[in-house]
Structure formats: C-alpha cells, structure tokens
Design an enzyme around this catalytic site. Structure first.
Site, mmCIF file in Angstrom:
data_model
loop_
_atom_site.group_PDB
_atom_site.id
_atom_site.type_symbol
_atom_site.label_atom_id
_atom_site.label_comp_id
_atom_site.label_asym_id
_atom_site.label_seq_id
_atom_site.Cartn_x
_atom_site.Cartn_y
_atom_site.Cartn_z
ATOM 1 C CB SER A 144 -1.494 -5.981 -10.475
ATOM 2 O OG SER A 144 -0.510 -5.423 -11.331
ATOM 3 C CE1 TYR A 157 2.843 -9.126 -8.585
ATOM 4 C CE2 TYR A 157 2.084 -8.106 -10.620
ATOM 5 C CZ TYR A 157 2.237 -8.076 -9.244
ATOM 6 O OH TYR A 157 1.776 -6.990 -8.531
HETATM 7 P P1 NAD Z 1 5.357 -5.375 -0.151
HETATM 8 O O1 NAD Z 1 6.496 -6.254 -0.522
HETATM 9 O O2 NAD Z 1 5.626 -4.035 0.436
HETATM 10 O O3 NAD Z 1 4.360 -6.149 0.816
HETATM 11 C C1 NAD Z 1 3.995 -7.503 0.609
HETATM 12 C C2 NAD Z 1 3.406 -8.056 1.874
HETATM 13 O O4 NAD Z 1 3.104 -9.437 1.655
HETATM 14 C C3 NAD Z 1 4.356 -8.000 3.068
HETATM 15 O O5 NAD Z 1 3.629 -7.701 4.238
HETATM 16 C C4 NAD Z 1 4.895 -9.428 3.142
HETATM 17 O O6 NAD Z 1 5.324 -9.808 4.431
HETATM 18 C C5 NAD Z 1 3.663 -10.196 2.719
HETATM 19 N N1 NAD Z 1 3.964 -11.557 2.289
HETATM 20 C C6 NAD Z 1 4.829 -11.973 1.324
HETATM 21 N N2 NAD Z 1 4.861 -13.312 1.287
HETATM 22 C C7 NAD Z 1 3.985 -13.762 2.242
HETATM 23 C C8 NAD Z 1 3.581 -15.043 2.697
HETATM 24 N N3 NAD Z 1 4.074 -16.183 2.166
HETATM 25 N N4 NAD Z 1 2.683 -15.102 3.700
HETATM 26 C C9 NAD Z 1 2.200 -13.975 4.275
HETATM 27 N N5 NAD Z 1 2.536 -12.740 3.881
HETATM 28 C C10 NAD Z 1 3.423 -12.644 2.876
HETATM 29 O O7 NAD Z 1 4.501 -5.230 -1.490
HETATM 30 P P2 NAD Z 1 3.337 -4.232 -1.962
HETATM 31 O O8 NAD Z 1 3.872 -3.475 -3.125
HETATM 32 O O9 NAD Z 1 2.742 -3.495 -0.830
HETATM 33 O O10 NAD Z 1 2.322 -5.295 -2.562
HETATM 34 C C11 NAD Z 1 1.085 -5.594 -1.973
HETATM 35 C C12 NAD Z 1 0.151 -6.135 -3.042
HETATM 36 O O11 NAD Z 1 -0.052 -5.126 -4.037
HETATM 37 C C13 NAD Z 1 0.691 -7.369 -3.813
HETATM 38 O O12 NAD Z 1 -0.364 -8.276 -4.045
HETATM 39 C C14 NAD Z 1 1.183 -6.773 -5.118
HETATM 40 O O13 NAD Z 1 1.166 -7.704 -6.151
HETATM 41 C C15 NAD Z 1 0.145 -5.676 -5.309
HETATM 42 N N6 NAD Z 1 0.573 -4.611 -6.236
HETATM 43 C C16 NAD Z 1 1.656 -3.850 -5.972
HETATM 44 C C17 NAD Z 1 2.011 -2.867 -6.873
HETATM 45 C C18 NAD Z 1 3.198 -1.990 -6.649
HETATM 46 O O14 NAD Z 1 3.569 -1.275 -7.577
HETATM 47 N N7 NAD Z 1 3.797 -1.972 -5.470
HETATM 48 C C19 NAD Z 1 1.248 -2.666 -8.033
HETATM 49 C C20 NAD Z 1 0.146 -3.466 -8.254
HETATM 50 C C21 NAD Z 1 -0.185 -4.450 -7.341
#
Ligand code: NAD
Length: 262
Positions: A144, A157
């Site tokens: 991130s 985080y």
């Molecule tokens: P999201 O909430 O859409 O998806 C998260 C996924 O993780 C889901 O499939 C959920 O079921 C799974 N998950 C959560 N807890 C879990 C567990 N205990 N066991 C197994 N699976 C689990 O979120 P996203 O935005 O797609 O995030 C995905 C990644 O990208 C994360 O690591 C997040 O930190 C990173 N990220 C997101 C952003 C953003 O702006 N959305 C920015 C930077 C980084």
C-alpha cells in the site's frame, strides 16, 4: 496461449476488490486459480464459475482463514494437489481499522497484523519449496502507499504494510538465484469495499461528513484526484508475472496517483 497457460495462481483475499481483479486477470492469461476469501457461499460460487466459464480455466475456492497458519498451508497444498503446482502466489487479503491509538482495540491490532502481514509469511513459507523445485515462481504482495508513508489513526495497518515491504525485500534476496521474484505493489486509494467501509469510522475519528472524507482525506492524498482502479492494479501484477519482469525483484511498485511523490 496465454502467458500463464499451464500455471497456477493462488490469490488470497480474492472474493472481492483487488484480489478478484488479480484472479480474473491471471485467469484471462490462462492460469488455473485458487480463490480465497470470505463471503456468502453463493456469491463465491458465482465468481468461481464465472472465472471458469469466462476464461476456460479451472478455479477452486480455499476457505482458509488468513489468521490460521495451518489453514494457509492447506490452501497452498490445495493448489498443488488440484493443479500440480503453485507458480504464482499473490498475498492480498487485508482488512483495515481506523482509530486513535489509545482507543485502538487490541484484538483489531492482532487481526490486522495476522491478516495483512503474517499470512504472507505463512503462505510464502509453504509455496517456496515447490517453486524452488520447479525453478520458477512469482510472489506478489499487495502492500500500500501506507508501506511508504503513514496516516494518523491507522497504526496497525501502516505497521503491517511497512512490514510486508520488508518481508518482500528479504524474500527477494533469498530467492534471487532461483528464478523466483518477489515484489510488492503499493496502491493508493482504490475504490473497493475496504475503502468504502472505513468511511464511517474516519467520519467519526475526524468529525467529518462522507463527502469531506472522500475529497479532503482520501483524494486529498492523491495528486491526480482520481481513485486507482482494480484493473490497473491487476495489470501491473500481470506484468510482474511475465519474462519482461524477470529482473524486477525486491521492488515496491507504487500505483498511487502521485501520493508518495509528495
Ligand atoms: P476488500 O475488502 O475488497 O477485499 C479483501 C479480501 O480479503 C476479501 O476477499 C476478504 O474476504 C479477504 N479477507 C479478509 N479477511 C480475511 C481472512 N481472515 N482470511 C481470508 N481472507 C480474508 O479489500 P481490497 O481493497 O480489495 O484490499 C485488498 C488488498 O489491497 C488489502 O491487502 C489492502 O490492504 C490492499 N490495499 C487496498 C487499497 C484500497 O484503496 N482499496 C489501497 C492499498 C492497498
């Protein structure tokens, strides 16, 4: 022939958001997929079948909970036993919690460190022996912008994401002569359920309206004033899987609309 035909990709947290986009992009290039993540069984099944029919590959779902090391090892073993190998490992599962540090619930700290950081250690540990044996592998961690800079109220985080950047570099060095690369991708704000869900807590922590949080907190950090799309993040991951990226390892690749340039 896609560039991943005959290969298998395990994508953690791929029932939603960025992870689902990675899984679909890799399936489009011919990879069989191990989906992982939470959600309603009927929704997960719909995504699984969708991948199989849209891209003519096979997909299975591992319900492994990323807080449980034994289940994470079983997820990697499921990929190997079902498809014969795990060639691409994408550590992507993640959760967020926003709170001032003195009120930060201890169990939320533990869960974020487990899901956003330790799960990647456990899955890499399980997948590397097979990758070494076959002499090829791609490990991609979703970090991130918060792996490079901090924001207030996100202590767990930011700590987990700085941690995964360090894990990425260490693993890259260990595997450098095995034709296995390990990189992390550092998105800025991507419009997914994870971002949408943190808006109410940020409204509370900063005493702001929803519009203020979107414009003055989220997009304020991003000089382009636009959200990153899940497809753009997935396209970068796909590039890392190709031969053109064989000399990219240990890198932390920003895709953040200029956020960390400031
Ligand atoms: P999201 O909430 O859409 O998806 C998260 C996924 O993780 C889901 O499939 C959920 O079921 C799974 N998950 C959560 N807890 C879990 C567990 N205990 N066991 C197994 N699976 C689990 O979120 P996203 O935005 O797609 O995030 C995905 C990644 O990208 C994360 O690591 C997040 O930190 C990173 N990220 C997101 C952003 C953003 O702006 N959305 C920015 C930077 C980084």
């Amino acid at each position: 022939m896609g560039k991943l035909t005959g290969k298998t990709a395990v994508v953690t947290g791929s029932t939603s958001g960025i992870g689902l986009a990675y899984a679909r992009a890799m399936a489009k290039e011919g990879a069989n997929i191990v989906l992982n993540g939470m959600g309603k069984p009927e929704d997960i099944e719909k995504e699984r079948v969708g991948i199989e029919t849209d891209f003519k590959v096979k997909a299975v779902h591992s319900p492994a909970d990323m807080t449980k090391p034994a289940e994470i090892a079983a997820m990697v073993a499921l990929g190997e036993s079902t498809f014969g190998s795990v060639d691409v490992l994408v550590n992507n599962a993640g959760i967020q919690f926003v709170s001032p540090i003195e009120e930060f619930p201890i169990e939320k700290w533990d869960a974020i460190i487990a899901i956003n950081l330790s799960s990647a250690f456990h899955s890499i540990r399980a997948a590397v022996p097979g990758m070494k044996k076959r002499g090829w592998g791609r490990i991609i961690n979703t970090a991130s912008a918060h792996s490079l800079v901090a924001s207030p109220f996100k202590s767990a985080y930011v700590s987990a994401k700085h941690g995964i950047a360090g894990l990425t570099k260490t693993v890259a060095l260990e595997l450098a002569t095995f034709k296995i690369t390990c990189n992390c991708i550092s998105p800025g704000y991507v419009w997914t359920p994870l971002v949408e869900k943190q808006i109410p807590d940020t409204m509370k922590a900063r005493n702001m309206t929803k519009e203020q949080v979107i414009n003055d907190v989220l997009l304020d950090a991003q000089p382009t004033k636009e959200f990153v799309t899940v497809e753009q993040v997935a396209a970068l991951a796909l590039f890392l899987c190709g031969d053109d990226a064989s000399q990219i390892t240990g890198a932390n690749l920003s895709i953040d609309g200029g956020w960390t340039a400031e």
